[in-house]
Design an enzyme around this catalytic site. Structure first.
Site, PDB file in Angstrom:
ATOM      1  CG  ASP A   1      -0.334  -0.165   2.537  1.00 49.30           C
ATOM      2  OD1 ASP A   1       0.496  -1.074   2.673  1.00 49.30           O
ATOM      3  OD2 ASP A   1      -0.663   0.603   3.468  1.00 49.30           O
ATOM      4  CG  HIS A   2       3.314   2.299   2.799  1.00 49.38           C
ATOM      5  ND1 HIS A   2       3.401   3.390   3.626  1.00 49.38           N
ATOM      6  CD2 HIS A   2       2.458   1.421   3.396  1.00 49.38           C
ATOM      7  CE1 HIS A   2       2.646   3.179   4.694  1.00 49.38           C
ATOM      8  NE2 HIS A   2       2.060   1.995   4.578  1.00 49.38           N
TER       9      HIS A   2
END
Ligand SMILES: [Zn+2]
Ligand SMILES: [Zn+2]
Length: 355
Positions: free
Chosen positions: A114-115
């Site tokens: 997600d980063h």
């Protein structure tokens, strides 16, 4: 009286018919106006000299239409960086009036998907929005090489189409993709970037079993901010961010996540329930973040990477719990588009909205 009412209804009907009849023309005019306003927008040029941070993504892997994945824009004088680039972050960066072609680099806190999952569109915009002649630098702990290689491989075919279609002048082939700039953490914190009055310090955080995992401190002309990355309550963050003015910290509310876990269990979804159980121990609660803010002496705490998704501000008190009793400064529940400016000329923290 009745006559006046009839005249009024008649006027409304005429107006409605006119809008319907000229809808295409009106739409064209509105579009033209929006184009003029948006294409001329340059938020970077509007900023005073100082340190600024914008929230281009305050969400998490959990689906949330109002929040992109983790993403922060940091501007220090003439330099512009993005810290973490979650899905949807690139769209927010553009809509907040920033041009990805102006980026001097990306800092990644760790390699949870997600980063990093917005890196593809970001490197594409960095290249195509300004005829960039060098790839986008991606600063991160060791291991970033594989992530960058993967995105470059996935975008290699697309890059050839862009060059073939728009030509070398518009999209110079040398500027496509991104370039890994790995650093090795030899202690609990170290300077990883220094230029034009800006010092960026990486510090290790607690996100086990995820390692390496770091946060970043930015110091520029007497102003300072820290971005936690993903971490449970971290003593090292409190050390490295001592005296910082603005702390951007991740937050997960365990009470709300436990409710999700209970509901998923009751529905027979043991897998999803197990994930809800697991995520609590490697994130910080709003109360933890507030205690860290107090420990560092931060003037303001901004919460981001919000878990679970909060569809309405009405839920913020339930999300915060008793966090506000644990630090002296204000706590802001982050929302996409929020922007915080710390001018070099005074000690203020000015808040605005860019979305
Ligand atoms: Zn993570
Ligand atoms: Zn995360």
């Amino acid at each position: 009286m009745r006559k006046a009412a009839l005249v009024f209804i008649g006027l409304i009907a005429v107006l409605a018919i006119a809008v319907f009849a000229f809808q295409a023309k009106l739409g064209e005019m509105l579009f033209q106006r929006a184009v003029e306003q948006n294409t001329a927008r340059d938020s970077m040029a509007d900023l005073s000299d100082g340190l600024h941070v914008g929230l281009c993504g305050t969400g998490s892997p959990m689906p949330n239409p109002d929040r992109a994945g983790p993403c922060n824009i940091v501007v220090a004088g003439e330099l512009m960086f993005v810290v973490d680039i979650g899905e949807g972050g690139n769209r927010n960066i553009a809509q907040m009036g920033f041009n990805a072609a102006d980026l001097d680099g990306v800092f990644l806190t760790h390699f949870h998907s997600d980063h990093v999952d917005g890196l593809g569109p970001l490197q594409l915009f960095h290249w195509t929005r300004g005829a960039s002649t060098a790839p986008l630098p991606v600063y991160a702990p060791e291991g970033v090489e594989a992530v960058v290689d993967g995105f470059n491989a996935a975008y290699a075919t697309d890059d050839t189409y862009r060059v073939a279609h728009h030509g070398e002048t518009v999209v110079p082939s040398a500027g496509g993709g991104s370039e890994a700039r790995p650093f090795v953490m030899s202690g609990s914190s170290q300077v990883v970037f220094e230029a034009q009055g800006l010092t960026v310090t990486a510090f290790t955080v607690d996100h086990e079993p995820v390692a390496p995992a770091v946060g970043y401190r930015f110091d520029y002309r007497g102003r300072s901010l820290c971005i936690s990355g993903d971490t449970s309550k971290s003593a090292n963050l409190e050390r490295a961010c001592k005296g910082v003015e603005l702390l951007v910290h991740e937050a997960l509310q365990p009470a709300l996540v436990q409710e999700l876990e209970t509901a998923l269990k009751a529905q027979g979804n043991a897998n999803a329930a197990k994930i809800m159980f697991d995520i609590v121990d490697y994130h910080a609660s709003p109360a933890d973040a507030a205690e860290s803010a107090q420990e560092t002496g931060a003037d303001m705490l901004v919460l981001t990477h919000l878990v679970p998704p909060l569809p309405s501000a009405f839920l913020y008190p339930a999300f915060l719990g008793d966090a506000e009793n644990r630090c002296a400064g204000p706590i802001v529940v982050g929302e996409d588009g929020m922007f915080f400016s710390m001018p070099a000329k005074n000690d203020s923290i000015e808040r605005s909205e860019l979305l």
